[in-house]
Write a protein that holds these residues in place. Structure first.
Motif, PDB file in Angstrom:
ATOM      1  N   LEU A 147     -10.685   3.909   2.826  1.00 35.98           N
ATOM      2  CA  LEU A 147     -11.025   2.868   1.868  1.00 35.98           C
ATOM      3  C   LEU A 147     -10.198   3.014   0.581  1.00 35.98           C
ATOM      4  N   THR A 148     -10.004   4.248   0.137  1.00 35.89           N
ATOM      5  CA  THR A 148      -9.184   4.463  -1.054  1.00 35.89           C
ATOM      6  C   THR A 148      -7.761   3.985  -0.818  1.00 35.89           C
ATOM      7  N   TRP A 149      -7.206   4.299   0.335  1.00 39.15           N
ATOM      8  CA  TRP A 149      -5.848   3.875   0.664  1.00 39.15           C
ATOM      9  C   TRP A 149      -5.745   2.359   0.778  1.00 39.15           C
ATOM     10  N   THR A 150      -6.776   1.738   1.343  1.00 37.14           N
ATOM     11  CA  THR A 150      -6.765   0.288   1.540  1.00 37.14           C
ATOM     12  C   THR A 150      -6.768  -0.461   0.211  1.00 37.14           C
ATOM     13  N   HIS A 151      -7.485   0.073  -0.776  1.00 31.98           N
ATOM     14  CA  HIS A 151      -7.654  -0.641  -2.048  1.00 31.98           C
ATOM     15  C   HIS A 151      -6.665  -0.174  -3.109  1.00 31.98           C
ATOM     16  N   ARG A 152      -5.596   0.490  -2.714  1.00 36.96           N
ATOM     17  CA  ARG A 152      -4.558   0.866  -3.665  1.00 36.96           C
ATOM     18  C   ARG A 152      -3.250   0.186  -3.284  1.00 36.96           C
TER      19      ARG A 152
ATOM     20  N   ARG B 148       0.827  -1.203   0.000  1.00 36.55           N
ATOM     21  CA  ARG B 148       0.000   0.000   0.000  1.00 36.55           C
ATOM     22  C   ARG B 148       0.867   1.262   0.000  1.00 36.55           C
ATOM     23  N   PRO B 149       0.282   2.396  -0.417  1.00 33.53           N
ATOM     24  CA  PRO B 149       1.018   3.655  -0.358  1.00 33.53           C
ATOM     25  C   PRO B 149       1.354   4.018   1.085  1.00 33.53           C
ATOM     26  N   PRO B 150       2.287   4.956   1.297  1.00 38.17           N
ATOM     27  CA  PRO B 150       2.616   5.380   2.664  1.00 38.17           C
ATOM     28  C   PRO B 150       1.424   6.034   3.351  1.00 38.17           C
ATOM     29  N   SER B 151       1.489   6.129   4.670  1.00 38.01           N
ATOM     30  CA  SER B 151       0.354   6.626   5.459  1.00 38.01           C
ATOM     31  C   SER B 151      -0.001   8.061   5.110  1.00 38.01           C
ATOM     32  N   ARG B 152       0.980   8.897   4.761  1.00 42.96           N
ATOM     33  CA  ARG B 152       0.649  10.295   4.456  1.00 42.96           C
ATOM     34  C   ARG B 152      -0.184  10.408   3.181  1.00 42.96           C
ATOM     35  N   ALA B 153      -0.181   9.366   2.331  1.00 38.39           N
ATOM     36  CA  ALA B 153      -1.072   9.372   1.171  1.00 38.39           C
ATOM     37  C   ALA B 153      -2.529   9.267   1.613  1.00 38.39           C
TER      38      ALA B 153
END
Length: 626
Positions: A475-480, A420-425
């Motif tokens: 949700l966006t972060w989770t599914h990327r 997943r992308p970093p948390s700041r994303a």
């Protein structure tokens, strides 16, 4: 040269003549109604049959002047009545040969054949229409010749390169010692091998069509489930197209609410009914539910018509599918020309454990005009996720056959495979959704103050989006995410409909890093892996969103390294196969396997550093790549 089926001439004549006659009917009626001259009024009835004859005659002329011919290396199409056109389509560039049959064509035993090529801006050739037997013959012949022509072109390029290498090496090593004779012998050997290959290809073309194997059929419960969970974007306009029906349903539902006392209607001044805020909210909720119900029913109906009788077969190195209730559509997916594999799941599918598989090719619009998806072929509309992933892995193994590597064992489409992308994303996503909700609220307040008075609190309703922004961002972060599998680059994106894409490394065209002004503030970047897949024209590229800047640059370099390594492995495997073929042909012709370097064998004298067994080994276990 061959013309289209005579029945297609009759159908085209009736269609074109009828359209022009209908136009003439309206035009003559309007002319006479406007008093366009008493002398011309008696001639008005003759305009309709005259227009029909002109339209039908033009259609017959187009049919007569349309011809096509299949040659060993190309498809030739000639058309045009006044201005003649001749188009030659190299068969090695053919990506898809698709067949569709409308309701009328099915009744007449006709088919429309479309030919798509890589990089084309439109359908290269449309044969509308030929007999069903001719359509099947064209699909088999063009597909087979196209694959054989593609292979021959690759072999010719390699043979030219190897011949030049052999001639140069022979002239340098044998200057003054008969090296010219050895080079001539090598050239003769190469010519003999090429002739044997052509003979082998001719024999192969005369073989019977390989047996078909049914991989998937959409019937029963799976078909009903697909209709229930599918969403067709075109269904959104259905309530607006059928506005009268939608209004009647809403009105009847409102009367029921009033009759049972769910909402209260008060009669104001002038006997005009007025509704309170709660009643408006109830009616609004009823309208939303009715809208969604209509969209769901229409989506199910469209899915039923589109995928009725769906069947997927494997014939040789092709996937073939057929579907359609009213008109039958048949398409081909050459496994050797697959660009991207995509496993898709909407929310309902994920809850039920189902998924779909689409295969992207480089063709422009397979079946355009017939329900195609612009190069995106649905291999499996709906099945359990395990079976979908198994079929995707089978296609991956076919793509890896040219590298000599084993079947990929890693789970490229697994749920927890991607990084997943970093948390700041995630904070960036939350801020983006919150700002979007505030912008909508500002527009609603402006409309309320300047244009029309909205009901109480309606203008402020979009502020709910600010409260939901953290959930939407999470949700966006989770599914990327992204991953680098053994054979391709994997990306995942999408909340309501999640797409997991795999692009084989050797299919990569460009890899670049993009940074928007908002990403630069948070030191983020995205990596875009572009391929020749036609879905990329619609934003379907494989993109790793919002990586750390350093990780994005490192991922780009890794993808480029894997691309070069994959291409080198394919060249080495092609060299090994060529050496084994040459050794087999030499043995069949009675040529002895002499000492390496004496020019007596085709296996060791091709400049590839191959061993006498033709395996391309340099003695250290590492294959030589020439």
């Amino acid at each position: 040269m061959v013309r289209l089926h005579p029945a297609s001439a009759a159908v085209s004549a009736l269609r074109s003549g009828g359209q022009l006659a209908l136009f003439a009917l309206f035009a003559s009626t309007a002319f006479v109604g406007m008093g366009g001259g008493d002398g011309a009024a008696p001639l008005a009835p003759l305009a309709v049959p005259a227009a029909f004859l002109v339209g039908a005659g033009a259609a017959l002329a187009r049919w007569y002047r349309f011809e096509y011919e299949t040659l060993p290396e190309r498809l030739v199409v000639r058309s045009g009545v006044i201005s003649r056109q001749e188009r030659e389509i190299p068969l090695h560039r053919v990506q898809n040969v698709d067949v569709r049959r409308s309701v009328l064509q099915r009744a007449l035993g006709l088919s429309t054949v479309t030919v798509e090529t890589a990089g084309g801006g439109a359908t290269e050739a449309t044969l509308n229409a030929v007999s069903r037997e001719e359509a099947d013959r064209l699909r088999e012949e063009l597909g087979r010749r196209g694959r054989r022509g593609d292979q021959r072109e690759g072999r010719d390029r390699r043979d030219e390169r190897d011949s030049a290498t052999d001639a140069t090496g022979a002239s340098e090593a044998g200057a003054g010692t008969g090296g010219a004779g050895e080079a001539g012998a090598s050239a003769a050997d190469t010519a003999g091998v090429a002739a044997d290959r052509d003979a082998e290809a001719t024999r192969e073309s005369r073989r019977t069509e390989p047996e078909s194997e049914t991989l998937y059929e959409l019937t029963g419960r799976r078909f009903a489930t697909l209709c229930a969970v599918s969403f067709r974007p075109s269904a959104v306009i259905a309530p607006f197209v059928g506005a009268s029906l939608f209004d009647d349903l809403l009105f009847d539902g409102g009367r029921l609410l009033v009759r049972y006392g769910i909402i209260d209607v008060e009669i104001g001044p002038g006997d005009v009914p007025s509704l309170g805020t709660s009643d408006l909210l109830s009616l609004g909720l009823l309208g939303v539910v009715g809208f969604l119900l209509v969209v769901w029913v229409v989506s199910a109906a469209l899915t039923f018509v589109r995928y009725y009788g769906f069947r997927l077969e494997r014939v040789g190195d092709e996937l073939r599918y057929e579907r359609g209730l009213l008109g039958r559509y048949s398409g081909t997916v050459p496994l050797s020309k697959v660009q991207t594999l995509t496993v898709s799941e909407n929310v309902a599918m994920r809850r039920l454990g189902y998924a779909s598989l689409t295969v992207d090719t480089a063709g422009y619009a397979p079946g355009s005009g017939g329900g195609g998806d612009g190069g995106v072929e649905t291999a499996v509309p709906l099945d359990t996720r395990e079976r979908v992933v198994a079929l995707a892995n089978e296609v991956r193994s076919e793509l890896d056959a040219d590298t000599g590597a084993a079947t990929p064992s890693d789970d490229a489409f697994g749920v927890d495979v991607v990084e997943r992308p970093p948390s700041r994303a995630r904070r960036r996503y939350v801020a983006r959704y919150a700002l979007a909700a505030l912008a909508v609220t500002a527009v609603a307040v402006g409309v309320d103050r300047l244009v029309v008075d909205l009901p109480r609190f309606v203008a402020l309703a979009p502020l709910v989006g600010v409260a939901l922004a953290p959930l939407a961002g999470h949700l966006t972060w989770t599914h990327r995410g992204h991953a680098t599998a053994s054979d391709g680059f994997v990306t995942r994106t999408g909340v309501f409909r999640r797409h997991t894409r795999l692009v084989p490394y050797f299919r990569l065209q460009t890899v670049f890093v993009s940074r928007t002004i908002f990403q630069r503030r948070r030191r983020l970047a995205s990596v875009v892996a572009d391929s020749a897949s036609s879905s990329g024209l619609l934003g379907g590229d494989a993109v790793a969103h919002d990586l750390d800047e350093g990780d994005a640059d490192g991922l780009r370099e890794e993808l480029l390294d894997r691309l070069r390594g994959d291409l080198a492995a394919r060249r080495r495997e092609a060299s090994r196969r060529r050496d084994r073929r040459a050794a087999g042909v030499s043995a069949a012709r009675g040529v002895g396997a002499g000492p390496p370097g004496d020019g007596s064998t085709g296996a060791a004298g091709d400049g590839e550093g191959a061993d006498p067994g033709g395996e391309g080994d340099d003695g250290s276990g590492a294959p030589a790549d020439g």
